[in-house]
Design a protein around this motif. Structure first.
Motif, PDB file in Angstrom:
ATOM      1  N   ALA A 154      62.225   6.654  46.222  1.00  0.00           N
ATOM      2  CA  ALA A 154      62.433   6.394  44.884  1.00  0.00           C
ATOM      3  C   ALA A 154      61.445   5.620  44.118  1.00  0.00           C
ATOM      4  CB  ALA A 154      63.630   5.342  45.206  1.00  0.00           C
ATOM      5  N   ALA A 155      60.336   5.332  44.961  1.00  0.00           N
ATOM      6  CA  ALA A 155      59.165   4.614  44.584  1.00  0.00           C
ATOM      7  C   ALA A 155      58.226   5.685  43.597  1.00  0.00           C
ATOM      8  CB  ALA A 155      58.302   3.787  45.682  1.00  0.00           C
ATOM      9  N   SER A 156      57.836   5.152  42.507  1.00  0.00           N
ATOM     10  CA  SER A 156      56.982   5.798  41.619  1.00  0.00           C
ATOM     11  C   SER A 156      55.508   5.911  42.455  1.00  0.00           C
ATOM     12  CB  SER A 156      56.839   5.004  40.106  1.00  0.00           C
ATOM     13  OG  SER A 156      55.726   5.923  39.402  1.00  0.00           O
ATOM     14  N   GLY A 157      54.787   6.906  42.292  1.00  0.00           N
ATOM     15  CA  GLY A 157      53.492   7.280  43.097  1.00  0.00           C
ATOM     16  C   GLY A 157      53.654   7.785  44.081  1.00  0.00           C
ATOM     17  N   THR A 158      54.893   8.066  44.766  1.00  0.00           N
ATOM     18  CA  THR A 158      54.918   8.801  45.713  1.00  0.00           C
ATOM     19  C   THR A 158      55.140  10.289  45.636  1.00  0.00           C
ATOM     20  OG1 THR A 158      57.321   8.367  45.948  1.00  0.00           O
ATOM     21  CG2 THR A 158      55.846   6.771  46.938  1.00  0.00           C
ATOM     22  N   GLY A 159      54.967  11.209  46.792  1.00  0.00           N
ATOM     23  CA  GLY A 159      55.151  12.465  46.715  1.00  0.00           C
ATOM     24  C   GLY A 159      54.121  13.278  46.109  1.00  0.00           C
ATOM     25  N   GLY A 160      54.087  14.567  46.540  1.00  0.00           N
ATOM     26  CA  GLY A 160      52.920  15.602  46.174  1.00  0.00           C
ATOM     27  C   GLY A 160      52.531  16.471  47.358  1.00  0.00           C
ATOM     28  N   ILE A 161      51.368  17.126  47.406  1.00  0.00           N
ATOM     29  CA  ILE A 161      50.783  17.911  48.331  1.00  0.00           C
ATOM     30  C   ILE A 161      49.865  17.122  49.445  1.00  0.00           C
ATOM     31  CG2 ILE A 161      49.765  19.716  49.027  1.00  0.00           C
ATOM     32  CD1 ILE A 161      52.385  20.440  47.794  1.00  0.00           C
ATOM     33  N   TYR A 162      49.918  17.149  50.401  1.00  0.00           N
ATOM     34  CA  TYR A 162      49.195  16.133  51.565  1.00  0.00           C
ATOM     35  C   TYR A 162      48.635  17.183  52.463  1.00  0.00           C
ATOM     36  CZ  TYR A 162      50.232  11.649  49.708  1.00  0.00           C
ATOM     37  OH  TYR A 162      50.548  10.624  48.765  1.00  0.00           O
ATOM     38  N   TYR A 163      47.359  17.108  52.953  1.00  0.00           N
ATOM     39  CA  TYR A 163      46.750  17.889  53.891  1.00  0.00           C
ATOM     40  C   TYR A 163      46.795  16.876  55.177  1.00  0.00           C
ATOM     41  CZ  TYR A 163      42.960  19.788  56.720  1.00  0.00           C
ATOM     42  OH  TYR A 163      42.162  20.115  57.789  1.00  0.00           O
ATOM     43  N   MET A 164      47.343  17.258  56.349  1.00  0.00           N
ATOM     44  CA  MET A 164      47.345  16.899  57.426  1.00  0.00           C
ATOM     45  C   MET A 164      46.351  17.297  58.737  1.00  0.00           C
ATOM     46  SD  MET A 164      50.672  15.423  59.961  1.00  0.00           S
ATOM     47  CE  MET A 164      50.814  17.210  60.738  1.00  0.00           C
ATOM     48  N   ARG A 166      44.176  18.161  62.053  1.00  0.00           N
ATOM     49  CA  ARG A 166      44.680  17.692  63.536  1.00  0.00           C
ATOM     50  C   ARG A 166      43.970  16.338  63.982  1.00  0.00           C
ATOM     51  NH1 ARG A 166      47.604  21.008  66.777  1.00  0.00           N
ATOM     52  NH2 ARG A 166      47.526  20.170  68.989  1.00  0.00           N
ATOM     53  N   GLY A 167      44.366  15.308  64.393  1.00  0.00           N
ATOM     54  CA  GLY A 167      43.965  14.349  64.869  1.00  0.00           C
ATOM     55  C   GLY A 167      43.197  13.410  63.834  1.00  0.00           C
ATOM     56  N   ALA A 168      43.712  13.532  62.590  1.00  0.00           N
ATOM     57  CA  ALA A 168      43.067  12.595  61.555  1.00  0.00           C
ATOM     58  C   ALA A 168      44.173  12.187  60.635  1.00  0.00           C
ATOM     59  CB  ALA A 168      42.001  13.221  60.905  1.00  0.00           C
ATOM     60  N   PRO A 169      44.050  11.215  59.877  1.00  0.00           N
ATOM     61  CA  PRO A 169      45.203  10.800  58.690  1.00  0.00           C
ATOM     62  C   PRO A 169      45.256  11.891  57.843  1.00  0.00           C
ATOM     63  CG  PRO A 169      43.519   8.941  59.460  1.00  0.00           C
ATOM     64  CD  PRO A 169      42.884  10.253  60.088  1.00  0.00           C
ATOM     65  N   PRO A 170      46.515  11.827  57.221  1.00  0.00           N
ATOM     66  CA  PRO A 170      46.489  12.857  55.984  1.00  0.00           C
ATOM     67  C   PRO A 170      45.934  12.423  54.673  1.00  0.00           C
ATOM     68  CG  PRO A 170      48.357  11.208  56.442  1.00  0.00           C
ATOM     69  CD  PRO A 170      47.607  10.907  57.371  1.00  0.00           C
ATOM     70  N   LYS A 171      45.316  13.448  54.161  1.00  0.00           N
ATOM     71  CA  LYS A 171      44.765  13.396  53.009  1.00  0.00           C
ATOM     72  C   LYS A 171      45.528  13.883  51.717  1.00  0.00           C
ATOM     73  CE  LYS A 171      40.557  15.345  50.512  1.00  0.00           C
ATOM     74  NZ  LYS A 171      39.277  16.067  50.747  1.00  0.00           N
ATOM     75  N   ALA A 172      45.655  12.982  50.639  1.00  0.00           N
ATOM     76  CA  ALA A 172      46.352  13.151  49.310  1.00  0.00           C
ATOM     77  C   ALA A 172      45.489  14.493  48.716  1.00  0.00           C
ATOM     78  CB  ALA A 172      46.543  12.264  48.475  1.00  0.00           C
ATOM     79  N   MET A 173      46.065  15.545  48.284  1.00  0.00           N
ATOM     80  CA  MET A 173      45.313  16.689  47.545  1.00  0.00           C
ATOM     81  C   MET A 173      45.776  16.485  45.898  1.00  0.00           C
ATOM     82  SD  MET A 173      43.992  18.068  49.999  1.00  0.00           S
ATOM     83  CE  MET A 173      43.383  19.627  49.148  1.00  0.00           C
ATOM     84  N   VAL A 174      46.869  16.640  45.782  1.00  0.00           N
ATOM     85  CA  VAL A 174      47.697  16.312  44.288  1.00  0.00           C
ATOM     86  C   VAL A 174      48.791  15.815  44.485  1.00  0.00           C
ATOM     87  CG1 VAL A 174      48.493  18.697  44.443  1.00  0.00           C
ATOM     88  CG2 VAL A 174      48.094  17.719  42.243  1.00  0.00           C
TER      89      VAL A 174
END
Length: 382
Positions: A154-164, A166-174
């Protein structure tokens, strides 16, 4: 979370029913009624029999029936061949505690193969999504990890495509359309040029965990090399799954507008649309929109193409299969229906929630140097 191990995985013969298409169409025979507790295949065309081979089999690898009402196996269903693992996202999970529910978990299913490459053992681990990947849904292989669709909260600024990775934190793509949040990103594919295509219906809002839509139900293309983000197609009630044929000349997109939070709307689309890829100014456009198929039962959700151009989609009866001309050639009837599935590119074994095996397909693969049909992982909805 704790790991669940299952070693009770029998290989079962799969019943194949050959359908008289004319007799079923004119009502002289009643449509086949599948048993409620096993898998059956309906063959509508000889070409589907060639895909199945002489004696297809299946195995149930995991089931929560009888132990939980929560739908752990729902979407994504991403197979990592180098690790023999499948990643599956749940549907909304409920709890009687005061924890942050409803929520969505990611299941990691590790496969252990034995004689004839059959899966003999699985380890199932439920994982909370890492920060950023809020309410994950669809996914696809990407580099050394997975691209996940984050529907957002419900919070603004969330959602999209994320790269996860293997063995590292996810990265926001778009994560936004020029400042506007996406609705609830649903499915994603990566084309040969490295661009990321994804659908964005508004199911998150209908399921009461996402803000009101700020955009139409659209299909997008994002170029991670340049940052170029484009709308590729609109005019959908609820665009959902998407895929491309092998040569990436045709794009298939499912519209699941028949199903909404308040129930089924039978007069709305449960349709697969096909588009031609037209390259202009060194850029792809989707043109010549047309109806490719309408689901026999329920609505088409996840969708894939095999190497021959056949189109598979998870529907209310299981997996329905059409040839490139849009003719229904077969149905893999799975109790409860199928939301999504994936192909196993390493051998000709169809597995995960259900595992079908075709000796003929395997022989053809060896002869054709991996040009035979690709099998699939099926994710039983619910």
């Amino acid at each position: 979370m704790a790991t669940t191990t299952n070693t009770d995985i029998p290989v079962l013969s799969t019943k194949v029913e050959v359908v008289d298409r004319l007799a079923e169409a004119n009502g002289s025979v009643k449509p086949f009624v599948a048993p409620k507790d096993d898998l059956t295949i309906l063959q509508y065309h000889p070409s589907f029999g060639e895909l199945l081979g002489y004696s297809p089999t299946h195995s149930l690898l995991l089931s929560s029936e009888g132990t939980s009402n929560n739908p752990f196996f729902h979407e994504a269903c991403v197979f990592l061949p180098e690790h023999d693992e499948v990643y599956i996202t749940s549907n909304l999970l409920q709890s009687t505690t005061q924890s942050a529910y409803p929520t969505i978990l990611i299941s990691r299913v590790k496969l252990y193969r034995g004689e004839k490459d059959n899966v003999e053992k699985v380890d199932w681990q439920k994982m909370r999504p890492p920060p950023g990947i809020d309410m994950p849904n669809g996914g696809v292989n990407y580099q050394d990890g997975i691209l996940f669709c984050a529907q957002g909260t419900a919070a603004s600024g969330t959602g999209g495509i994320y790269y996860m990775p293997r063995g590292a934190p996810p990265k926001a793509m778009v994560t936004n359309w020029y400042g506007r949040d996406f609705n609830s990103v649903n499915d994603v594919v990566v084309t040969n040029d490295g661009c990321i295509w994804f659908t964005d219906p508004s199911y998150g809002n209908e399921q009461d965990f996402r803000q009101r839509p700020k955009l139409p139900s659209q299909v997008y293309r994002f170029d991670p090399k340049t940052g170029d983000l484009r709308v590729m197609a609109d005019g959908f009630g609820m665009c959902n799954g998407l895929c491309f044929d092998l040569e990436q000349k045709t794009c298939y997109i499912t519209d699941t507008d028949q199903i909404h939070g308040d129930g089924k709307h039978m007069k709305q689309p449960a349709t697969i649309y096909a588009f031609d890829i037209d390259n202009r100014y060194e850029t792809p456009f989707l043109v010549n929109r047309r109806v490719f198929a309408y689901a026999a039962v329920g609505f088409p959700d996840g969708i894939k193409c095999d190497l021959q151009g056949n189109v598979y989609s998870g529907c209310g009866d299981g997996v329905e299969v059409w040839n490139p001309a849009g003719t229904l050639i077969g149905r893999i009837l799975v109790p409860g229906g199928v939301a999504n599935f994936c192909f196993d590119g390493e051998d000709d074994q169809w597995s995960a929630a259900w595992n079908l095996r075709s000796r003929k397909a395997l022989e053809e693969k060896i002869k054709e140097h991996e040009k035979s049909s690709v099998p699939l992982y099926l994710d039983v909805a619910g």
